[in-house]
Scaffold this motif. Structure first.
Motif, mmCIF file in Angstrom:
data_model
loop_
_atom_site.group_PDB
_atom_site.id
_atom_site.type_symbol
_atom_site.label_atom_id
_atom_site.label_comp_id
_atom_site.label_asym_id
_atom_site.label_seq_id
_atom_site.Cartn_x
_atom_site.Cartn_y
_atom_site.Cartn_z
ATOM 1 N N VAL A 1 -1.836 3.715 9.434
ATOM 2 C CA VAL A 1 -2.031 2.270 9.295
ATOM 3 C C VAL A 1 -0.847 1.618 8.584
ATOM 4 N N ASN A 2 -0.254 2.353 7.637
ATOM 5 C CA ASN A 2 0.857 1.785 6.872
ATOM 6 C C ASN A 2 2.222 2.030 7.510
ATOM 7 N N GLY A 3 2.211 2.570 8.740
ATOM 8 C CA GLY A 3 3.479 2.644 9.475
ATOM 9 C C GLY A 3 4.023 4.031 9.706
ATOM 10 N N GLY A 4 3.273 5.076 9.350
ATOM 11 C CA GLY A 4 3.741 6.443 9.575
ATOM 12 C C GLY A 4 3.277 6.982 10.919
ATOM 13 N N ARG A 5 3.911 8.056 11.345
ATOM 14 C CA ARG A 5 3.498 8.710 12.587
ATOM 15 C C ARG A 5 3.650 10.216 12.443
ATOM 16 N N TYR A 6 2.627 10.948 12.879
ATOM 17 C CA TYR A 6 2.640 12.414 12.774
ATOM 18 C C TYR A 6 3.302 13.051 13.991
ATOM 19 N N ASP A 7 4.054 14.120 13.727
ATOM 20 C CA ASP A 7 4.579 14.949 14.812
ATOM 21 C C ASP A 7 3.652 16.123 15.092
ATOM 22 N N GLN A 8 3.058 16.674 14.031
ATOM 23 C CA GLN A 8 2.199 17.847 14.184
ATOM 24 C C GLN A 8 0.989 17.742 13.250
ATOM 25 N N ILE A 9 -0.154 18.180 13.765
ATOM 26 C CA ILE A 9 -1.367 18.337 12.941
ATOM 27 C C ILE A 9 -1.903 19.725 13.271
ATOM 28 N N PHE A 10 -1.980 20.586 12.259
ATOM 29 C CA PHE A 10 -2.442 21.947 12.538
ATOM 30 C C PHE A 10 -3.672 22.291 11.707
ATOM 31 N N PHE A 11 -4.255 23.474 11.984
ATOM 32 C CA PHE A 11 -5.538 23.865 11.406
ATOM 33 C C PHE A 11 -5.352 24.858 10.255
ATOM 34 N N THR A 12 -6.073 24.646 9.173
ATOM 35 C CA THR A 12 -6.088 25.623 8.070
ATOM 36 C C THR A 12 -6.482 27.007 8.597
ATOM 37 N N GLU A 13 -7.414 27.021 9.568
ATOM 38 C CA GLU A 13 -7.934 28.288 10.094
ATOM 39 C C GLU A 13 -6.873 29.058 10.897
ATOM 40 N N MET B 1 0.840 -1.208 0.000
ATOM 41 C CA MET B 1 0.000 0.000 0.000
ATOM 42 C C MET B 1 0.873 1.257 0.000
ATOM 43 N N GLY B 2 1.943 1.271 0.831
ATOM 44 C CA GLY B 2 2.827 2.429 0.831
ATOM 45 C C GLY B 2 2.181 3.669 1.427
ATOM 46 N N PHE B 3 2.552 4.830 0.884
ATOM 47 C CA PHE B 3 2.121 6.102 1.479
ATOM 48 C C PHE B 3 1.539 7.043 0.431
ATOM 49 N N PRO B 4 0.393 6.660 -0.140
ATOM 50 C CA PRO B 4 -0.226 7.538 -1.147
ATOM 51 C C PRO B 4 -0.571 8.895 -0.549
ATOM 52 N N GLY B 5 -0.499 9.942 -1.384
ATOM 53 C CA GLY B 5 -0.839 11.282 -0.928
ATOM 54 C C GLY B 5 0.223 11.901 -0.038
ATOM 55 N N THR B 6 1.443 11.362 -0.098
ATOM 56 C CA THR B 6 2.514 11.886 0.756
ATOM 57 C C THR B 6 3.547 12.631 -0.083
ATOM 58 N N TRP B 7 3.929 13.818 0.411
ATOM 59 C CA TRP B 7 4.985 14.632 -0.219
ATOM 60 C C TRP B 7 6.120 14.787 0.774
ATOM 61 N N MET B 8 7.344 14.921 0.237
ATOM 62 C CA MET B 8 8.519 15.107 1.096
ATOM 63 C C MET B 8 9.498 16.045 0.397
ATOM 64 N N THR B 9 10.136 16.913 1.170
ATOM 65 C CA THR B 9 11.171 17.766 0.587
ATOM 66 C C THR B 9 12.338 16.895 0.130
ATOM 67 N N GLU B 10 13.051 17.350 -0.903
ATOM 68 C CA GLU B 10 14.199 16.579 -1.396
ATOM 69 C C GLU B 10 15.305 16.490 -0.344
ATOM 70 N N GLY C 1 -10.006 9.716 6.974
ATOM 71 C CA GLY C 1 -9.650 8.627 6.061
ATOM 72 C C GLY C 1 -8.297 8.849 5.419
ATOM 73 N N HIS C 2 -8.053 10.053 4.929
ATOM 74 C CA HIS C 2 -6.747 10.378 4.340
ATOM 75 C C HIS C 2 -5.630 10.213 5.374
ATOM 76 N N ILE C 3 -5.902 10.750 6.559
ATOM 77 C CA ILE C 3 -4.875 10.792 7.604
ATOM 78 C C ILE C 3 -4.581 9.400 8.143
ATOM 79 N N SER C 4 -5.609 8.530 8.163
ATOM 80 C CA SER C 4 -5.427 7.196 8.746
ATOM 81 C C SER C 4 -4.573 6.277 7.877
ATOM 82 N N THR C 5 -4.645 6.399 6.548
ATOM 83 C CA THR C 5 -3.867 5.468 5.700
ATOM 84 C C THR C 5 -2.382 5.581 6.023
ATOM 85 N N PHE C 6 -1.940 6.787 6.321
ATOM 86 C CA PHE C 6 -0.537 7.030 6.639
ATOM 87 C C PHE C 6 -0.139 6.306 7.926
#
Length: 272
Positions: free
Chosen positions: A169-181, A1-10, A162-167
């Motif tokens: 479930v597939n082995g990722g972990r968030y350090d920060q989640i912030f608000f658009t507002e 499954m991997g990490f669809p919808g994921t971007w990373m700086t070079e 749903g978007h946030i959970s796939t990451f």
């Protein structure tokens, strides 16, 4: 499954799980700038170099390695569910896309025929009953999410959780989640914590709103689009989003969250 919808700086300074309609254009451009000292010329969604994206085959191995080792600051951004689905409607359904066409070709004609959605046109200055059409679109969005009919749910209105959970479930972990507002505060915290090659102040970043100017403007305040039935549907679709990201279900006009996101709770509830 991997990490669809994921971007990373070079430079592998930060990893971002994209959530559509949550300032992703701005975030992508800031990530690009933090490596190269310039913004991408065009819509960041169209870039094919300068930013690792899971959709680019050559990027998958470096993204996977960094996410699994948790060597980079990892984050995502969320938005009030009422405002997010309204934005999806005005951008993707009522608006004309960057290529000058309607979103997904026959989607809008299908909505007109099956759900009675009217979105006007540039020729009549997008004159239509916004409230009635939005409520009908909401019924369609619920049908796609609940029963996957008449089509699979679209990424722009499927739940953020749903978007946030796939990451996770597939082995990722968030350090920060912030608000658009509270975008500037949240994005600056990410930049301050990530070892970026180029430093930048979020207050200096120009506005990147790729959907603006392609369709009608919202004519009413948020609450006017949501009657009792609409709010019932919104709760059915986005209950987890309201609960986990602390948004105010009872007052659609309050766009701000009622508290901070509990990262541990997000991992516990979305990592199953």
């Amino acid at each position: 499954m991997g990490f669809p919808g994921t971007w990373m700086t070079e430079s592998e300074s930060m990893v971002y799980r994209v959530v559509p309609k949550c300032a992703c254009s701005s975030i992508g451009q800031i990530m690009f700038y933090s490596d190269h000292g310039r913004y991408f010329d065009g819509d960041i969604h169209d870039s094919t170099s300068g930013l690792h994206k899971w959709s680019q085959e050559a990027s998958q191995s470096p993204i996977e390695k960094t996410v699994r080792s948790h060597n980079a600051l990892t984050f995502t951004c969320v938005r009030n569910p009422y405002a997010r689905i309204l934005s999806s409607f005005f951008d993707k359904i009522a608006g004309i896309q960057r290529n000058g066409k309607r979103y997904r070709g026959n989607l809008v004609p299908q909505l007109m025929q099956r759900y009675g959605v009217d979105v006007g046109s540039p020729e009549n200055n997008f004159a239509f009953d916004q409230i009635a059409s939005f409520r009908r679109f909401l019924l369609f969005a619920r049908d796609t999410i609940r029963w996957r009919r008449p089509m699979e749910p679209d990424i722009h209105w499927s739940a953020m959780s749903g978007h946030i959970s796939t990451f996770i479930v597939n082995g990722g972990r968030y350090d920060q989640i912030f608000f658009t507002e509270k975008f500037n505060d949240g994005m600056q915290k990410v930049l301050n914590a990530a070892p970026t090659p180029v430093k930048l102040d979020v207050n200096d970043v120009p506005k990147f709103n790729e959907s603006e100017g392609h369709g009608p403007k919202r004519a009413h305040k948020v609450s006017e689009y949501f009657d009792d039935l609409s709010r019932h549907l919104i709760w059915e679709i986005y209950k987890k989003d309201f609960q986990l990201f602390k948004y105010d279900f009872d007052n659609p006009d309050n766009k701000f969250p009622k508290g901070e996101v509990d990262i541990n709770e997000v991992h516990a509830k979305l990592g199953r």
